[in-house]
Motif scaffolding. Structure first.
Motif, PDB file in Angstrom:
ATOM      1  N   VAL A  81       0.826  -1.209   0.000  1.00  0.00           N
ATOM      2  CA  VAL A  81       0.000   0.000   0.000  1.00  0.00           C
ATOM      3  C   VAL A  81       0.861   1.260   0.000  1.00  0.00           C
ATOM      4  CG1 VAL A  81      -1.788   1.287   1.233  1.00  0.00           C
ATOM      5  CG2 VAL A  81      -1.902  -1.210   1.141  1.00  0.00           C
ATOM      6  N   LEU A  82       1.681   1.451   1.025  1.00  0.00           N
ATOM      7  CA  LEU A  82       2.420   2.705   1.150  1.00  0.00           C
ATOM      8  C   LEU A  82       3.439   2.924   0.039  1.00  0.00           C
ATOM      9  CD1 LEU A  82       3.063   2.947   5.003  1.00  0.00           C
ATOM     10  CD2 LEU A  82       1.313   4.103   3.639  1.00  0.00           C
ATOM     11  N   LYS A  83       4.159   1.887  -0.323  1.00  0.00           N
ATOM     12  CA  LYS A  83       5.249   2.061  -1.297  1.00  0.00           C
ATOM     13  C   LYS A  83       4.752   2.441  -2.687  1.00  0.00           C
ATOM     14  CE  LYS A  83       9.140  -0.309   0.760  1.00  0.00           C
ATOM     15  NZ  LYS A  83      10.134  -1.390   0.605  1.00  0.00           N
ATOM     16  N   LYS A  84       3.479   2.207  -2.980  1.00  0.00           N
ATOM     17  CA  LYS A  84       2.984   2.602  -4.302  1.00  0.00           C
ATOM     18  C   LYS A  84       2.886   4.126  -4.425  1.00  0.00           C
ATOM     19  CE  LYS A  84      -2.055   2.586  -4.131  1.00  0.00           C
ATOM     20  NZ  LYS A  84      -3.267   1.966  -4.603  1.00  0.00           N
ATOM     21  N   TYR A  85       2.911   4.831  -3.303  1.00  0.00           N
ATOM     22  CA  TYR A  85       2.876   6.289  -3.307  1.00  0.00           C
ATOM     23  C   TYR A  85       4.265   6.912  -3.208  1.00  0.00           C
ATOM     24  CZ  TYR A  85      -2.098   5.703  -2.317  1.00  0.00           C
ATOM     25  OH  TYR A  85      -3.421   5.346  -2.372  1.00  0.00           O
ATOM     26  N   ALA A  86       5.261   6.120  -2.830  1.00  0.00           N
ATOM     27  CA  ALA A  86       6.564   6.663  -2.450  1.00  0.00           C
ATOM     28  C   ALA A  86       7.648   6.390  -3.475  1.00  0.00           C
ATOM     29  CB  ALA A  86       6.972   6.072  -1.100  1.00  0.00           C
ATOM     30  N   THR A  87       8.546   7.368  -3.608  1.00  0.00           N
ATOM     31  CA  THR A  87       9.749   7.160  -4.409  1.00  0.00           C
ATOM     32  C   THR A  87      10.881   6.646  -3.532  1.00  0.00           C
ATOM     33  OG1 THR A  87      10.397   9.479  -4.099  1.00  0.00           O
ATOM     34  CG2 THR A  87       9.134   8.938  -6.092  1.00  0.00           C
ATOM     35  N   ASP A  88      10.755   6.836  -2.220  1.00  0.00           N
ATOM     36  CA  ASP A  88      11.744   6.346  -1.264  1.00  0.00           C
ATOM     37  C   ASP A  88      11.017   6.085   0.057  1.00  0.00           C
ATOM     38  OD1 ASP A  88      14.231   5.616  -0.220  1.00  0.00           O
ATOM     39  OD2 ASP A  88      14.725   7.660   0.384  1.00  0.00           O
ATOM     40  N   CYS A  89      11.502   5.092   0.806  1.00  0.00           N
ATOM     41  CA  CYS A  89      10.813   4.696   2.032  1.00  0.00           C
ATOM     42  C   CYS A  89      11.824   4.173   3.044  1.00  0.00           C
ATOM     43  CB  CYS A  89       9.794   3.604   1.690  1.00  0.00           C
ATOM     44  SG  CYS A  89       8.872   2.980   3.085  1.00  0.00           S
ATOM     45  N   LYS A  90      11.687   4.593   4.285  1.00  0.00           N
ATOM     46  CA  LYS A  90      12.520   4.106   5.385  1.00  0.00           C
ATOM     47  C   LYS A  90      11.588   3.638   6.485  1.00  0.00           C
ATOM     48  CE  LYS A  90      15.672   5.675   8.971  1.00  0.00           C
ATOM     49  NZ  LYS A  90      16.245   6.861   9.609  1.00  0.00           N
ATOM     50  N   VAL A  91      11.800   2.416   6.986  1.00  0.00           N
ATOM     51  CA  VAL A  91      10.925   1.831   8.003  1.00  0.00           C
ATOM     52  C   VAL A  91      11.734   1.537   9.257  1.00  0.00           C
ATOM     53  CG1 VAL A  91       9.410  -0.109   8.552  1.00  0.00           C
ATOM     54  CG2 VAL A  91       9.460   0.800   6.222  1.00  0.00           C
ATOM     55  N   THR A  92      11.193   1.920  10.409  1.00  0.00           N
ATOM     56  CA  THR A  92      11.825   1.641  11.693  1.00  0.00           C
ATOM     57  C   THR A  92      10.809   0.925  12.577  1.00  0.00           C
ATOM     58  OG1 THR A  92      13.119   3.681  11.510  1.00  0.00           O
ATOM     59  CG2 THR A  92      12.977   2.666  13.694  1.00  0.00           C
ATOM     60  N   LEU A  93      11.184  -0.239  13.085  1.00  0.00           N
ATOM     61  CA  LEU A  93      10.342  -0.950  14.043  1.00  0.00           C
ATOM     62  C   LEU A  93      10.462  -0.213  15.373  1.00  0.00           C
ATOM     63  CD1 LEU A  93       8.547  -3.403  14.671  1.00  0.00           C
ATOM     64  CD2 LEU A  93      10.615  -4.655  15.269  1.00  0.00           C
ATOM     65  N   ALA A  94       9.335   0.113  15.979  1.00  0.00           N
ATOM     66  CA  ALA A  94       9.351   0.910  17.200  1.00  0.00           C
ATOM     67  C   ALA A  94       8.729   0.132  18.346  1.00  0.00           C
ATOM     68  CB  ALA A  94       8.567   2.207  16.978  1.00  0.00           C
ATOM     69  N   SER A  95       9.116   0.528  19.553  1.00  0.00           N
ATOM     70  CA  SER A  95       8.411   0.009  20.718  1.00  0.00           C
ATOM     71  C   SER A  95       7.062   0.719  20.757  1.00  0.00           C
ATOM     72  CB  SER A  95       9.194   0.297  21.997  1.00  0.00           C
ATOM     73  OG  SER A  95       9.177   1.686  22.282  1.00  0.00           O
ATOM     74  N   ASN A  96       6.164   0.213  21.542  1.00  0.00           N
ATOM     75  CA  ASN A  96       4.910   0.918  21.725  1.00  0.00           C
ATOM     76  C   ASN A  96       5.194   2.137  22.597  1.00  0.00           C
ATOM     77  OD1 ASN A  96       3.138  -0.590  20.123  1.00  0.00           O
ATOM     78  ND2 ASN A  96       3.132  -2.219  21.635  1.00  0.00           N
ATOM     79  N   PRO A  97       4.263   3.083  22.680  1.00  0.00           N
ATOM     80  CA  PRO A  97       4.531   4.327  23.404  1.00  0.00           C
ATOM     81  C   PRO A  97       5.061   4.085  24.814  1.00  0.00           C
ATOM     82  CG  PRO A  97       2.430   4.452  22.285  1.00  0.00           C
ATOM     83  CD  PRO A  97       2.915   3.041  22.135  1.00  0.00           C
ATOM     84  N   ILE A  98       6.018   4.895  25.183  1.00  0.00           N
ATOM     85  CA  ILE A  98       6.592   4.829  26.526  1.00  0.00           C
ATOM     86  C   ILE A  98       5.669   5.603  27.460  1.00  0.00           C
ATOM     87  CG2 ILE A  98       8.560   5.509  27.955  1.00  0.00           C
ATOM     88  CD1 ILE A  98      10.282   5.169  25.386  1.00  0.00           C
ATOM     89  N   GLY A  99       5.426   5.053  28.610  1.00  0.00           N
ATOM     90  CA  GLY A  99       4.517   5.698  29.554  1.00  0.00           C
ATOM     91  C   GLY A  99       3.234   4.906  29.632  1.00  0.00           C
ATOM     92  N   THR A 100       2.124   5.617  29.614  1.00  0.00           N
ATOM     93  CA  THR A 100       0.842   4.949  29.803  1.00  0.00           C
ATOM     94  C   THR A 100       0.478   4.035  28.645  1.00  0.00           C
ATOM     95  OG1 THR A 100      -0.340   6.791  28.798  1.00  0.00           O
ATOM     96  CG2 THR A 100      -0.083   6.835  31.199  1.00  0.00           C
ATOM     97  N   GLY A 101       0.922   4.355  27.432  1.00  0.00           N
ATOM     98  CA  GLY A 101       0.629   3.500  26.295  1.00  0.00           C
ATOM     99  C   GLY A 101      -0.759   3.685  25.718  1.00  0.00           C
ATOM    100  N   TYR A 102      -1.511   4.656  26.188  1.00  0.00           N
ATOM    101  CA  TYR A 102      -2.844   4.890  25.655  1.00  0.00           C
ATOM    102  C   TYR A 102      -2.757   5.834  24.469  1.00  0.00           C
ATOM    103  CZ  TYR A 102      -4.781   2.728  29.803  1.00  0.00           C
ATOM    104  OH  TYR A 102      -5.108   1.841  30.795  1.00  0.00           O
ATOM    105  N   VAL A 103      -3.314   5.424  23.353  1.00  0.00           N
ATOM    106  CA  VAL A 103      -3.286   6.238  22.145  1.00  0.00           C
ATOM    107  C   VAL A 103      -4.647   6.189  21.463  1.00  0.00           C
ATOM    108  CG1 VAL A 103      -0.807   5.926  21.746  1.00  0.00           C
ATOM    109  CG2 VAL A 103      -2.421   4.331  20.732  1.00  0.00           C
ATOM    110  N   HIS A 104      -4.879   7.175  20.623  1.00  0.00           N
ATOM    111  CA  HIS A 104      -6.100   7.170  19.816  1.00  0.00           C
ATOM    112  C   HIS A 104      -5.886   6.198  18.658  1.00  0.00           C
ATOM    113  CE1 HIS A 104      -8.766   8.482  16.546  1.00  0.00           C
ATOM    114  NE2 HIS A 104      -9.611   8.591  17.546  1.00  0.00           N
TER     115      HIS A 104
END
Length: 158
Positions: free
Chosen positions: A119-142
């Motif tokens: 999906v994403l790469k069809k829009y991009a001429t270049d792409c960099k992906v970083t695996l991240a931890s989930n949010p630090i702290g409470t971890g509650y996100v929308h």
């Protein structure tokens, strides 16, 4: 422009979006009906939206940070896609080597990999992906409702 009552309402709702109208009216001379009308006006003006926050760590979601260089002629279509895609938690236009930064989350790495590749790469001429931890702290996100966008449906990324 917000007055002190609107700011008071917003501040209380930041702490608990389920605060009662009675509690919100404390400290002001306004009735619950008047407070409800102010909340409705804030919502209609696009200043306030009350929604649930989820703990994605406890849901075992995985998170990626994706930087993309999106060509100008694809930006409108790209923005439309990411605004309706539940896998994109946040999106930013940035400066530097890439012009967009996305924070994406899904139930497993295979879904995220397929989302980036199909999906994403069809829009991009270049792409960099970083695996991240989930949010630090409470971890509650929308998290957007789990409705797959048209591009995800088309590529079986659900």
């Amino acid at each position: 422009m917000l007055d002190y009552i609107d700011e008071h309402i917003i501040e209380k709702l930041k702490h608990d979006g389920r605060t009662s109208l009675t509690d919100l009216s404390e400290g002001s001379d306004l009735s619950r009906v008047a407070i409800a009308n102010r909340i409705e006006k804030l919502q209609q003006n696009g200043l306030l939206k009350v929604s649930a926050l989820l703990n994605i760590e406890k849901l075992n979601y995985n998170t990626l940070i994706v930087e993309l260089q999106v060509a100008n002629e694809k930006k409108a279509e790209f923005r439309k896609m990411i605004s309706g895609c539940s896998k994109v938690m946040q999106a930013f236009e940035i400066s530097g080597q890439h012009n967009h930064l996305l924070i994406c989350s899904a139930k497993n790495n295979n879904l995220l990999r397929k989302f980036v590749e199909d999906v994403l790469k069809k829009y991009a001429t270049d792409c960099k992906v970083t695996l991240a931890s989930n949010p630090i702290g409470t971890g509650y996100v929308h998290v957007k409702p789990s409705k797959a966008c048209a591009d995800c449906k088309k590529h079986g990324v659900e």
